[in-house]
Design an enzyme around this catalytic site. Structure first.
Site, PDB file in Angstrom:
ATOM      1  N   LYS A 114      38.005  77.757  30.038  1.00  0.00           N
ATOM      2  CA  LYS A 114      37.070  77.847  28.904  1.00  0.00           C
ATOM      3  C   LYS A 114      35.639  78.056  29.361  1.00  0.00           C
ATOM      4  CE  LYS A 114      39.533  75.499  25.216  1.00  0.00           C
ATOM      5  NZ  LYS A 114      39.550  74.396  24.263  1.00  0.00           N
ATOM      6  N   LYS A 197      49.966  82.381  27.716  1.00  0.00           N
ATOM      7  CA  LYS A 197      50.480  81.542  26.624  1.00  0.00           C
ATOM      8  C   LYS A 197      49.940  82.023  25.278  1.00  0.00           C
ATOM      9  CE  LYS A 197      47.141  77.913  26.205  1.00  0.00           C
ATOM     10  NZ  LYS A 197      46.631  76.632  26.282  1.00  0.00           N
ATOM     11  N   LYS A 200      45.230  80.365  20.237  1.00  0.00           N
ATOM     12  CA  LYS A 200      44.340  80.650  19.113  1.00  0.00           C
ATOM     13  C   LYS A 200      43.200  81.534  19.559  1.00  0.00           C
ATOM     14  CE  LYS A 200      45.026  75.949  17.591  1.00  0.00           C
ATOM     15  NZ  LYS A 200      44.507  74.633  17.394  1.00  0.00           N
TER      16      LYS A 200
HETATM   17  P1  TYM Z   1      45.518  72.314  20.710  1.00  0.00           P
HETATM   18  O1  TYM Z   1      44.882  72.187  19.367  1.00  0.00           O
HETATM   19  O2  TYM Z   1      45.070  73.391  21.616  1.00  0.00           O
HETATM   20  O3  TYM Z   1      47.059  72.462  20.563  1.00  0.00           O
HETATM   21  C1  TYM Z   1      47.809  71.552  19.787  1.00  0.00           C
HETATM   22  C2  TYM Z   1      49.173  71.329  20.404  1.00  0.00           C
HETATM   23  O4  TYM Z   1      49.880  72.573  20.518  1.00  0.00           O
HETATM   24  C3  TYM Z   1      50.360  72.733  21.844  1.00  0.00           C
HETATM   25  N1  TYM Z   1      50.343  74.170  22.185  1.00  0.00           N
HETATM   26  C4  TYM Z   1      51.403  74.843  22.628  1.00  0.00           C
HETATM   27  N2  TYM Z   1      52.670  74.472  22.880  1.00  0.00           N
HETATM   28  C5  TYM Z   1      53.520  75.422  23.321  1.00  0.00           C
HETATM   29  N3  TYM Z   1      53.172  76.723  23.534  1.00  0.00           N
HETATM   30  C6  TYM Z   1      51.905  77.140  23.292  1.00  0.00           C
HETATM   31  N4  TYM Z   1      51.574  78.414  23.478  1.00  0.00           N
HETATM   32  C7  TYM Z   1      50.953  76.184  22.824  1.00  0.00           C
HETATM   33  N5  TYM Z   1      49.649  76.257  22.498  1.00  0.00           N
HETATM   34  C8  TYM Z   1      49.288  75.009  22.101  1.00  0.00           C
HETATM   35  C9  TYM Z   1      49.390  71.949  22.700  1.00  0.00           C
HETATM   36  O5  TYM Z   1      49.967  71.589  23.929  1.00  0.00           O
HETATM   37  C10 TYM Z   1      49.100  70.761  21.835  1.00  0.00           C
HETATM   38  O6  TYM Z   1      50.080  69.767  21.990  1.00  0.00           O
HETATM   39  N6  TYM Z   1      43.458  68.783  23.445  1.00  0.00           N
HETATM   40  C11 TYM Z   1      44.484  68.989  22.472  1.00  0.00           C
HETATM   41  C12 TYM Z   1      44.278  68.199  21.191  1.00  0.00           C
HETATM   42  C13 TYM Z   1      44.100  66.754  21.420  1.00  0.00           C
HETATM   43  C14 TYM Z   1      45.096  65.826  21.805  1.00  0.00           C
HETATM   44  C15 TYM Z   1      44.425  64.569  21.920  1.00  0.00           C
HETATM   45  C16 TYM Z   1      46.455  65.926  22.076  1.00  0.00           C
HETATM   46  C17 TYM Z   1      42.930  66.080  21.310  1.00  0.00           C
HETATM   47  N7  TYM Z   1      43.131  64.757  21.616  1.00  0.00           N
HETATM   48  C18 TYM Z   1      45.113  63.417  22.310  1.00  0.00           C
HETATM   49  C19 TYM Z   1      47.138  64.776  22.445  1.00  0.00           C
HETATM   50  C20 TYM Z   1      46.473  63.539  22.561  1.00  0.00           C
HETATM   51  C21 TYM Z   1      44.477  70.463  22.134  1.00  0.00           C
HETATM   52  O7  TYM Z   1      43.564  71.167  22.443  1.00  0.00           O
HETATM   53  O8  TYM Z   1      45.480  70.900  21.445  1.00  0.00           O
END
Ligand code: TYM
Length: 335
Positions: A114, A197, A200
């Protein structure tokens, strides 16, 4: 023993199939376990670590909450809440920040991705992102964290910070949170490049299927998905070196709740011209009802706000005593 489950998603534009198959679908499953206490959060504090549209943030927060419910999270069973509405997250983050090593944060691959080439100019919030994640988890003393594979490194850091706190203050206070990375699709890949992957932030919308896409859009995206000229093999091993083909088979398996081996048994020898229409039908069948329910929920903003207000209250009730205890353990003035 009760499983204390916490996970979150950022309200940055719409959710996609990776979010659904890698995380949300597993959240729904965990909610059904008899001994589970689930907290599912819209991670809006994380979303502002990169440039964002101020005017869209609140609506995106509601939309993520609607997606949770539409996908099967039951607000009567699980607490659905907004990260920024629970001050305990930011408070614990500061305490943990005093124990987080900068060298470790610098090695986080998501930060490197990022921040890009200009890490010197990256914001402190982006750098400290994984420390806030650790606080999100530990402020509920969560034991299980269902996420996609890309969050593995962040969870490792959460585990380390829990141990560092316990060791430094001689307290057996924070449990070690277990990552729950399961199902056939912990890493869903881009429809246009099987080595990247699904995300978004990818520029082209054709790389992902959004939970808000209608049937025609889903069909168009799958039909245009990159593949190769070979038919589907009988064995999974024979998909090695064919990342796009493997990705579509993985998506099919996850949506159909079958193993990839079983999917190949049904489609062996067939060309993508036959497999893709079957995948379109399946995807529309599984995602269509979620999209429709999301739309319904989004038309009643007051209802979503009510659910979030209740979730926020519960989350604050749970986080408050943990913060007070952590401060006591650290020796703060009992104010
Ligand atoms: P975020 O918003 O990027 O994604 C949310 C969840 O979706 C999963 N994910 C995927 N899984 C499989 N294939 C993909 N291509 C893919 N893209 C996204 C992510 O692994 C995630 O589980 N930092 C986290 C949000 C967060 C969080 C937390 C998670 C904030 N605090 C505490 C767990 C515990 C995030 O950016 O997710």
């Amino acid at each position: 023993m009760t499983k204390r489950i916490l996970s979150g998603m950022q309200p940055t534009s719409q959710l996609h199939l990776g979010n659904y198959l890698g995380a949300l679908k597993n959240w729904v499953k965990l909610q059904e376990e008899p001994d589970a206490h689930c907290l599912y959060m819209v991670a809006d504090l994380h979303a502002v670590t990169v440039p964002y549209e101020k005017k869209d943030l609140a609506a995106a927060t509601r939309e993520i909450a609607a997606a949770f419910i539409a996908a099967g999270i039951n607000p009567e069973k699980s607490h659905i809440f907004v990260q920024s509405s629970v001050p305990g997250h930011s408070q614990l983050m500061w305490m943990l920040a005093t124990m987080a090593q900068m060298g470790k944060l610098e090695r986080m691959t998501q930060f490197k991705d990022k921040a890009g080439k200009n890490a010197e100019r990256a914001g402190l919030g982006l750098f400290a992102y994984p420390v806030l994640m650790a606080a999100d988890i530990l402020v509920y003393r969560a034991t299980h964290v269902p996420v996609g594979e890309d969050q593995k490194q962040h969870l490792e850091l959460s585990r380390e910070l829990a141990s560092t706190f316990n060791t430094r203050y001689g307290a057996d206070f924070f449990p070690q949170p277990e990552p729950v990375i399961t199902g056939p699709a912990p890493r869903v890949m881009s429809l246009r490049d099987g080595t990247q992957k699904m995300s978004k932030s990818a520029e082209s919308d054709m790389t992902r299927i959004n939970l808000t896409d209608d049937a025609d859009t889903i069909a168009k995206k799958i039909k245009k998905a990159k593949t190769d000229a070979d038919p589907l093999p009988e064995k999974l091993d024979d998909l090695t070196g064919r990342p796009e083909a493997l990705n579509l088979v993985t998506i099919y398996a996850a949506l159909a709740e079958k193993s990839r081996e079983d999917v190949l048994k049904s489609f062996k020898g067939q060309q993508f011209s036959a497999f893709k229409p079957a995948l379109v039908d399946l995807a529309v069948d599984k995602l269509g009802p979620i999209t429709a329910r999301m739309k319904d929920l989004m038309s009643d903003q007051a209802q979503i706000d009510k659910i979030l207000a209740k979730g926020n209250e519960k989350a604050n009730d749970e986080a408050g005593p943990v913060i007070r205890e952590a401060m006591k353990i650290m020796g703060f003035f009992p104010g």
